[in-house]
Motif scaffolding. Structure first.
Motif, short mmCIF file in Angstrom:
data_model
loop_
_atom_site.label_atom_id
_atom_site.label_comp_id
_atom_site.label_asym_id
_atom_site.label_seq_id
_atom_site.Cartn_x
_atom_site.Cartn_y
_atom_site.Cartn_z
N PRO A 164 19.56 44.96 -28.30
CA PRO A 164 19.03 43.60 -28.23
C PRO A 164 17.58 43.50 -28.71
O PRO A 164 16.79 44.42 -28.52
N ASN A 273 24.41 46.42 -33.96
CA ASN A 273 24.94 45.97 -32.67
C ASN A 273 25.08 47.13 -31.72
O ASN A 273 25.18 48.27 -32.11
N LEU A 276 29.57 47.38 -27.51
CA LEU A 276 30.41 46.28 -27.04
C LEU A 276 30.17 45.01 -27.84
O LEU A 276 31.05 44.19 -27.99
N GLN A 277 28.96 44.86 -28.40
CA GLN A 277 28.70 43.65 -29.18
C GLN A 277 29.51 43.64 -30.46
O GLN A 277 29.65 42.59 -31.08
N PRO A 280 33.47 41.27 -30.71
CA PRO A 280 33.78 39.97 -31.31
C PRO A 280 33.69 39.98 -32.83
O PRO A 280 34.36 39.20 -33.49
N ALA A 365 43.25 34.59 -23.50
CA ALA A 365 41.97 35.15 -23.95
C ALA A 365 40.89 34.10 -24.10
O ALA A 365 39.72 34.44 -24.08
N CYS A 371 39.95 36.35 -30.40
CA CYS A 371 40.32 36.54 -29.02
C CYS A 371 39.34 37.36 -28.20
O CYS A 371 39.12 37.06 -27.04
N ASN A 372 38.76 38.44 -28.78
CA ASN A 372 37.78 39.22 -28.02
C ASN A 372 38.35 39.64 -26.68
O ASN A 372 37.75 39.45 -25.63
N ARG A 375 38.63 45.60 -24.10
CA ARG A 375 37.39 46.27 -23.75
C ARG A 375 37.67 47.76 -23.74
O ARG A 375 38.81 48.18 -23.76
N VAL A 380 40.23 42.36 -20.87
CA VAL A 380 39.28 41.52 -20.16
C VAL A 380 39.90 40.84 -18.95
O VAL A 380 39.34 40.82 -17.86
N ARG A 381 41.10 40.31 -19.13
CA ARG A 381 41.63 39.41 -18.13
C ARG A 381 43.11 39.68 -17.96
O ARG A 381 43.79 40.03 -18.92
N VAL A 509 33.27 47.36 -16.60
CA VAL A 509 32.82 47.13 -17.98
C VAL A 509 31.30 47.06 -17.99
O VAL A 509 30.71 46.25 -17.29
N GLN A 510 30.67 47.94 -18.76
CA GLN A 510 29.21 47.87 -18.85
C GLN A 510 28.85 47.31 -20.20
O GLN A 510 29.52 47.58 -21.18
N TYR A 511 27.77 46.56 -20.24
CA TYR A 511 27.44 45.98 -21.52
C TYR A 511 26.61 46.90 -22.39
O TYR A 511 26.51 46.70 -23.57
N ARG C 59 37.09 28.45 -24.57
CA ARG C 59 35.65 28.53 -24.64
C ARG C 59 35.09 27.94 -25.94
O ARG C 59 35.55 28.25 -27.02
N PRO C 89 26.17 38.89 -28.98
CA PRO C 89 26.29 39.68 -30.22
C PRO C 89 25.42 39.15 -31.35
O PRO C 89 24.98 39.91 -32.19
N GLN C 91 22.60 37.38 -30.82
CA GLN C 91 21.23 37.17 -30.34
C GLN C 91 20.79 35.73 -30.56
O GLN C 91 19.75 35.43 -31.12
N PHE C 129 29.11 38.38 -18.41
CA PHE C 129 28.23 39.37 -17.80
C PHE C 129 27.14 38.76 -16.93
O PHE C 129 26.30 39.49 -16.43
#
Lengths: 587, 220, 190
Positions: A164, A273, A276-277, A280, A365, A371-372, A375, A380-381, A509-511, C59, C89, C91, C129
């Motif tokens: 980031p 990235n 995890l980023q 998507p 999703a 859909c993303n 993980r 995710v769900r 799940v850790q980012y 979403r 992702p 930013q 998150f």
């Protein structure tokens, strides 16, 4: 026609490496870095080694050719992945060259499928391949300044090396980044560049190559030979794909695909990235089947992390992957017929079924297409009872009926048969040589399906057949896709019957995942072929190298061979049968 | 929310029994009503948003209900160019060329985050940060990708905009032909011929001062 | 017979064509089934007059949840921890942490909060998150505009939605989160 499963040969990759080291003493050594596999070949011997592997050992398929920049060391690595279509583990060859003067022999004489991949490495890294018949830039245009994927090449809107970014928190002000650029745009120019005195290349390099293919002795009849551009904007709805064809009347003499009109620098962004980023972003590669892309990336990174999802998550993953396959193949059939001229009616039937599948994705999703959902270590769900019942109703009641309808409608249609049979034929040897995969390979008679040959997830516990045909023409590719939809319905019925209860994620799940150092090549059988992700990690939170082995790009290698000799109208049909998706061709 | 366009606007009283057969309106209103309900889009899908556009044209969210089913591949026969997908630098000259070839009246809809403002891929080296850097845009629809309902909402907004246009300000009844947008050139990086002077000044300023600012001109 | 394949295909399309009229005539509930899995006949859902039910997980762009305190001022749940901004992702989230006016130390509240919707890829990572359930994904897809510029960078005021709105669009998620908060608030029974 379907066949039973392929068995993996008992010899493992290590025995092949030892055999190679024994055959070529002094020229090959094993890779020693922890977490990395393969052998390092010296530059002068690469063609000899490849020839030996292809002819003596039977490794007839080159699947991936890519490069890694080891800045600040003066080293660029070239990575080759090979396997046998009769079933074998993947072997990896590496070549080290320098950043200052990277010259390497081309492997095209041995594996013609290396064509586009070597051009891409030249374009993005600057590695020159000697012996390549046509080394031009692939994804960018002639005249572009620099080789972008090198680590010291910075873009115009460059902020920081890794995400980031520090400028977002705790003191962040929302601005448009291009307002800081003096031209208010995403551009940069070299010093002393004079725009008024500049003459662009204007694609002369493509036209020169085509003109060299005009047969000799026809100088007096030059009027008959025309160069025609199909695309990048044309009514067939495959995206911005361009083919420059040399025509003699209506017959095609030479054809060159020109791509790069959808190059979105996916791999450079992927290096910036976190792990995890990137998830998507993988949705947007093959945008018709986003769940498959997520699956491939999750598999590759889970190999490095060494974790395994729980059983219910595996079943959910396979369910989503097969639903995606049905949606994608239905759309491919619809658009093949669109190209043939049946203006949009078969597509409407196919799109009805795709809309119902997208409804399921939306309620599970959150989005129809992007859909993303996957993980590292699960999904995710969980799926609700209501959605599960919808899937059951779809798979057991509606889809078999509707696919039989489409079969009735199209398969015995005389016009479809007359226009598709015998068009765009690729024999099995040619398909393997050009590194085709997926329905293109199977329609030519090679029954290679990754779900059977190198099973991932729970595919080894499910019963299904590999669909393949013999003739290798457009009609067979259509039939293979129809068969695959039926096999996917069969897989889904088993998944619904045996879905266990349980958790859907291993661990939390850790980012900011820290992936141990190493490399991994994770691949899935996507609807278009083998989708592979090659990731290299140096222990940090961001990848060092992230490469996508795109099936649509490799399938286009055989385009010229298929179209030459036929009519120009068939070129459009053949492109429809190859089923390109520009998001993954150009990344 | 009144989505129907009310044609009867001139204030004359129409008797009750004739309300369904007779309307008294102005020429401009009828002219705009005819134009807005028969816009023909150009078949111009670039990337993922194009698939949502195709789904809008398919049977579930039919946009032929609004008169837009005829998707013409030729720019001469199209009214609205829906730029659906990421605009890359290699594709940019083609887009501007197609825009110039469209005949007036012409409209541009930027569909998706990528066409509106660069989108998630803006930070790279080969993406144009929004098509409005080069051609004028009428409606922006953000989303990644916008759902078909979102696109229909955007097209309805375009129809409303067309209904409110004035004939006296229209460009197609003017004496001079429409000014063409100059086509960008693919050099070491794509450049707009309208900005040639600025580019020359910038690249030669750095060469003179010998400053190590970096080519994009922003302090590191 | 030559042409049999063509006739079979035409038979299918004719059957479908007549079904689009006859199904509506003979079945009063056919209109409700349009566009769903039980549809046979007409498949079109006439947006904007009719629309399908939007699922809960759908979403679009994010929004910030606030509740109203005694003075009818907005009290945002966001504590400016910065996790959403780190996880995004693309930013596209900018946060400025508020500083206490006397001591100058940072407070758990955000001063400014910007989201650039031209870069947002609607992935939902920020909502996934956030440890305080402060940012969630909206359902409103009617976001077409005529101008861009700075209006596509949404500031904090435009991003706020009341808690009741969130409960209305995502009832199951809201119920689950309230149950979790209640369970955490309960002192552990010894």
């Amino acid at each position: 026609m379907s066949d039973s499963s392929i068995q993996i040969e008992p010899s493992s990759a290590d025995s092949t490496y030892n055999d190679l080291i024994a055959q070529f003493p002094g020229l090959i050594e094993m890779e020693t870095r922890p977490g990395f596999t393969g052998v390092v070949v010296s530059t002068v011997a690469i063609r000899k080694v490849m020839l030996y592997l292809k002819e003596q050992c039977g490794f007839d398929y080159l699947t991936s050719l890519t490069a890694v920049d080891d800045f600040p060391e003066d080293k660029i690595e070239l990575i080759y992945h090979l396997y046998k279509t009769t079933g074998s583990p993947i072997i990896e060859l590496k070549l080290f060259t320098t950043r200052e003067s990277p010259v390497v022999p081309s492997v095209m004489p041995v594996y013609p499928g290396a064509d586009f991949q070597e051009r891409e490495v030249w374009d993005l890294f600057g590695v020159h391949f000697e012996g390549h018949p046509d080394l031009r830039r692939l994804l960018l245009w002639e005249g572009f300044a620099g080789h972008p994927l090198r680590k010291d090449w910075k873009e115009p809107l460059f902020e920081e090396d890794v995400k980031p970014f520090k400028s977002r928190w705790p003191e962040g002000k929302g601005i448009h980044r291009e307002s800081l650029n003096p031209f208010n745009d995403n551009v940069q120019y070299p010093k002393e560049f004079d725009p008024n005195g500049f003459t662009p290349d204007n694609d002369e390099s493509v036209y020169k190559i085509l003109q060299s293919k005009i047969p000799a002795g026809s100088d007096d009849l030059k009027v008959e030979h025309m160069i025609v551009n199909l695309g990048p904007q044309h009514p067939s709805t495959h995206g911005v794909f361009r083919m420059a064809a040399l025509l003699e009347g209506e017959k095609v003499l030479a054809l060159k695909p020109v791509i790069g009109y959808m190059h979105r620098n996916h791999e450079k962004i992927g290096e910036r990235n976190t792990w995890l980023q990137n998830m998507p972003y993988t949705d947007r590669l093959d945008y018709l089947s986003s769940m498959s892309n997520n699956f491939g990336y999750a598999l590759a990174v889970e190999k490095l992390l060494g974790i395994q999802p729980p059983e219910r998550a595996e079943f959910l993953r396979v369910m989503m992957a097969e639903l995606t396959r049905i949606a994608s193949h239905a759309m491919a059939i619809g658009f093949l017929l669109n190209d043939l001229g049946a203006f949009f009616t078969p597509s409407l039937y196919a799109l009805e079924e795709r809309e119902l599948i997208l409804d399921i994705f939306e309620s599970v999703a959150g989005s129809r297409m992007m859909c993303n959902y996957f993980r590292f270590g699960g999904v995710v769900r969980d799926i609700t009872e209501a959605d599960f019942k919808q899937v059951k109703k779809l798979v057991e009641d509606r889809l078999p009926r509707k696919i039989d309808d489409i079969d009735l409608y199209l398969t015995e249609n005389e016009i479809v048969q007359a226009r598709c049979e015998g068009v765009g034929v690729l024999t099995a040897e040619e398909a393997i040589a050009f590194s085709e995969s997926g329905p293109m390979l199977r329609a030519s008679g090679v029954p290679y399906d990754i779900r059977k040959a190198d099973p991932y997830s729970i595919y080894d516990q499910l019963e299904f057949d590999v669909c393949y045909r013999q003739h290798g023409d457009v009609y067979d590719r259509y039939l293979v896709r129809l068969d695959e939809i039926r096999q996917s319905i069969r897989i889904l019925q088993q998944v619904i019957k045996y879905m266990p209860q349980g958790p859907i994620q291993t661990g939390k799940v850790q980012y900011a995942v820290r992936v141990p150092a190493g490399e991994a090549y994770g691949r899935v059988e996507g609807p278009r072929g083998e989708l592979g992700f090659y990731v290299v990690s140096d222990g940090k939170a961001n990848p060092k190298r992230y490469h996508v082995r795109a099936p649509s790009l490799m399938n286009c290698t055989g385009l010229e061979k298929m179209c030459v000799g036929g009519k120009i109208a068939d070129a459009v049909t053949i492109l429809g049968a190859v089923d390109v998706v520009l998001g993954e061709v150009d990344r | 929310m009144d989505e129907k366009q009310d044609l009867n606007n001139s204030g004359y009283e129409i008797p009750e029994e004739l309300r369904h057969q007779v309307t008294i309106t102005t020429l401009e209103k009828i002219y705009n009503w005819g134009r807005s309900n028969s816009m023909w889009p150009m078949m111009f899908g670039l990337a993922c948003c194009a698939i949502e556009m195709i789904c809008t044209a398919a049977s579930r969210y039919d946009f032929s209900r609004f008169g837009m089913e005829v998707m013409r591949p030729s720019p001469r026969q199209a009214d609205v160019m829906i730029v659906a997908g990421t605009v890359t630098k290699k594709m940019l000259p083609q887009i501007v060329r197609l825009y110039n070839q469209m005949s007036l009246p012409k409209y541009v809809v930027a569909m998706g985050a990528c066409a509106s403002g660069g989108g998630p891929f803006k930070e790279g080296y080969s993406v144009v940060p929004g098509i409005d850097t080069y051609i004028p845009v009428d409606v922006y629809i953000t989303g990644c990708p916008p759902t078909p309902q979102s696109l229909i909402n955007g097209l309805n907004a375009l129809q409303k905009k067309v209904m409110n246009e004035k004939m006296s300000e229209s460009g197609w009844y003017a004496k001079e032909p429409a000014k063409e947008v100059p086509i960008p050139v693919l050099g070491p990086d794509v450049f707009d011929p309208r900005k040639s002077e600025l580019i020359f000044a910038e690249t030669h300023k750095q060469a003179e001062t010998g400053d190590d600012i970096g080519e994009e001109g922003e302090p590191k | 017979m030559n042409g049999k394949g063509l006739l079979k295909g035409l038979g299918l399309t004719f059957r479908h064509f007549f079904a689009t009229y006859l199904v509506d005539l003979f079945d009063k509930n056919a209109k409700k089934r349009r566009g769903t899995i039980d549809a046979d006949g007409l498949f079109t859902v006439q947006f904007p007059e009719e629309s399908l039910v939007i699922p809960e997980e759908f979403r679009v762009i994010p929004f910030l949840i606030y509740t109203l305190d005694e003075n009818n001022q907005r009290k945002y749940r966001c504590t400016a921890c910065g996790i959403c901004s780190k996880v995004c992702p693309t930013q596209c989230i900018w946060i400025t942490r508020k500083k206490d006016p006397e001591t100058g130390k940072p407070v758990t509240e955000s001063e400014e909060f910007y989201i650039d919707i031209d870069k947002c890829m609607n992935c939902g990572s920020c909502a996934e998150f956030c440890p305080f359930d402060a940012i969630k994904m909206d359902h409103n897809f009617k976001i077409a505009t005529y101008v861009r510029g700075e209006t596509h960078i949404l500031p904090k005021e435009k991003l706020g939605r009341p808690l009741e709105y969130y409960a209305k669009i995502r009832p199951n998620n809201y119920a689950a989160e309230e149950a979790e908060r209640a369970a955490k608030a309960q002192p552990a029974q010894v």
